[in-house]
Structure formats: C-alpha cells, structure tokens
Motif scaffolding. Sequence first.
Motif, PDB file in Angstrom:
ATOM      1  N   UNK A  29       0.177   9.323  -0.882  1.00 41.64           N
ATOM      2  CA  UNK A  29      -0.467  10.174  -1.873  1.00 41.64           C
ATOM      3  C   UNK A  29      -1.727  10.842  -1.320  1.00 41.64           C
ATOM      4  N   UNK A  30      -2.170  10.353  -0.167  1.00 43.36           N
ATOM      5  CA  UNK A  30      -3.374  10.947   0.404  1.00 43.36           C
ATOM      6  C   UNK A  30      -4.658  10.437  -0.217  1.00 43.36           C
ATOM      7  N   UNK A  31      -4.619   9.217  -0.783  1.00 43.99           N
ATOM      8  CA  UNK A  31      -5.842   8.716  -1.407  1.00 43.99           C
ATOM      9  C   UNK A  31      -6.387   7.461  -0.722  1.00 43.99           C
ATOM     10  N   UNK A  32      -5.545   6.716   0.019  1.00 40.71           N
ATOM     11  CA  UNK A  32      -6.009   5.425   0.508  1.00 40.71           C
ATOM     12  C   UNK A  32      -6.503   5.462   1.948  1.00 40.71           C
ATOM     13  N   UNK A  33      -6.040   6.406   2.719  1.00 38.01           N
ATOM     14  CA  UNK A  33      -6.467   6.589   4.105  1.00 38.01           C
ATOM     15  C   UNK A  33      -6.087   5.437   5.027  1.00 38.01           C
ATOM     16  N   UNK A  34      -5.183   4.556   4.610  1.00 38.74           N
ATOM     17  CA  UNK A  34      -4.783   3.470   5.522  1.00 38.74           C
ATOM     18  C   UNK A  34      -3.857   3.965   6.629  1.00 38.74           C
TER      19      UNK A  34
END
Length: 356
Positions: free
Chosen positions: A292-297
């Motif tokens: 989703x492009x929110x966690x950056x893992x």
Amino acid sequence: MRMSVLLVFLCYAITAGAFHNRVFLGSQSIAISSARSPISVLHAMSDSIIDEDSSVSKFSGAGPVQVDMNIYNLPFETVLEEWTANMVPATPMQEEGIYLGAKNSREHLVDVVQVEFPRLQDMGLGIQLMELAGGREDSLGITIVEGLVEGGSAENSDILPGDCITKVAVRKSSSTSAPVDITAGMDLTETVEESAVTTECLGYDATVSAIVSLPPVSSEGETFVLTLKRLRRKPKINLTLQYPPEMNEPDVKLELFAGENLRRSMLVKGVKLNDALSRRFDSGGIGDCGAEGTCATCAVKIVQGGNLCNPRAQQEAQILVKRANWRMSCKTIVGYGMKEGSMTVRVSPRQWADGS
Ligand SMILES: *[C@@H]1O[C@H](CO)[C@@H](O)[C@H](O)[C@H]1NC(C)=O
C-alpha cells in the motif's frame, strides 16, 4: 523462408487479379475460425477519423515513453519469424477480432506507429509488400512491408521493412472562410475529410484490394496517413541485488522488463525481502502493509540506476524524506519511460553500516 517478392502497387490501375505468384504458407500460424466470410474481413471504408491506441503505453506500466523506441527494433530476419495472428476476444480496449501479435510475446511487443506523408499525384503509395501467410479462402493472412519504392509517396517516410500496415487513410483538408461574427471578421474553418481502409491480418491480395479501393487523387494537398504495427523487443533492466554483508548472501542478478514493479518482481523470483530490523512506518509494529506504500518495510536503497525508475510520489517522498536514495519497492517501477540499463539495489538497507 523468404516466400517471394510480391508486387508493388505503383498506381491504382493495378487490380488484385493481376497477381499470380501468390504464396501459400499454410494456415497454421493463424488461429482463426475458417467460417469467417471474406466480407467481414475486408473492412468497409470508413469516413470517420478513429483514434488509434496510443502506442506502447498499453503494453506495460512504464509510463510515458521517454526514449526513441526505434532503438528496440528487431532485425528484419527476426521479424519474418515473429509475426503471428491471434484471435482476440473483445476487451474494453478493442473489439473481438484477429490481430497481429508477436510469437515471443514475453520478449517482444507490438508497437503502433503512425506516419503521414504527401500523396503524390502519379506515383501511388510506393510500398513493396510481401506475404508471410495467406492464400486462404477467407483472405486472412499476414502481409508486411518489404521495402519502399524510389520516387513513391512513401519513399521518405519512417516506414520500415517488416512493418505491417493496419490502416491506410487519405486525408484532404480544405479551408473555407465563413463569416462568424461581424466584429471578429472572417473566421477560417478547416475541414478534414478522411477515407480509410483497415488491412490488419489480410493476405496480400486483400491488402492490395483494400488499398486500391481508396478514392483516386482528387486534389492537391492530400496526405496518406498510415497506421503500422512494428515489432520491437521489450526494454530490459539488469538488476543486481545486494544483501547486507552480515547475511553472507551472494548478490542476486535478475533480468526485469521495463514497466515491472520492483517488489512484485523480487517476490516472484523468490528474493528475501523481509527486513528484520524494520518497524512499520505507519504503526510502528511488525508485518507489512501489502504494497500500500504506507509501511516502508520493503524499502531498498538504489545504489545505481535510480534514473531508470519512476519518480517518487508525494506519500513515498514524505515517508522517505531523509533517505534520498531509498525507494519503497512496492511503489517502484523499473524501466520507467521504456528506458533500459542496469541497476544495483541494496535489500534491507537498515542493516548496512552506512544505512542511510
Ligand atoms: C544485461 O546483461 C547482459 C548479460 O550480461 C548484457 O548482454 C546486456 O547488454 C545487459 N543489458 C543492459 C540493458 O544493460
């Protein structure tokens, strides 16, 4: 496997019946139902100007083309082996029908090229055609450009041997002056008239018949507008993945095509992406956000070849604001703009001594 040299239609007086040395290549390469009548393949004249699909954009997620696509052209001998015709069911983009395709569609793509050139009064189109498949009752086949005729209308156009002509249009424009508004004076209105025939997946005779059915030259200033399909290879990215030194993993080399998503390609090829040190950017917890492009893992560091990727969008740029060369792999498209080249990428960048 050269079949034969076929004829040049230099003028519209030539009729299709004049061609005797027709080639029979069998129908094995054309996956179509033989029940189709010739009428439905010999497309009717059309007076409307139809928007063509804009080229490569529909083949990949690579974004607007930023390079001269002709660098990916294939040699003529390869093209001869590569054209095929496929029965394609209806999609939102196009009607059901028989369309040209590449046999090796993993490595090659079919691009659409449009060329326009003046219609010479006495010289005809001036394109030498060659039939790769045909001789069928239903007129279906594959006919390609073999060369351009000296002095013909197409002589200085960008048509290449191996191209397939899918549509030939004749455009006439006439300017008429009409009073529109007294204070504004005369207004110049340009009307464009177009007659066109489509010739995709027709044998030689049917292609020639379609083209000679176009109206004869009636005025100066007419132009030919040709839509061609051209086979090209897909641009490639050589990707070298480096793991943190402590992991003692050898570098991994991957070959990706332009337009591929970096995270998805790495997962498909079994690359270990999980960064044990990373905490989710959004929640601070573990696990990932599922691209989703929110966690950056899934962040990676682009050591070389960052210019081959799409630009960072706002959200990604904000999250990685202090990491100029990092990308969220889930939001990274390689070969953006149909560029090719090589890239070096570090997986789990937090585990490198010079992490940032
Ligand atoms: C990728 O690597 C292969 C093999 O080393 C090489 O032949 C090719 O030119 C490279 N392609 C690009 C786009 O750098």
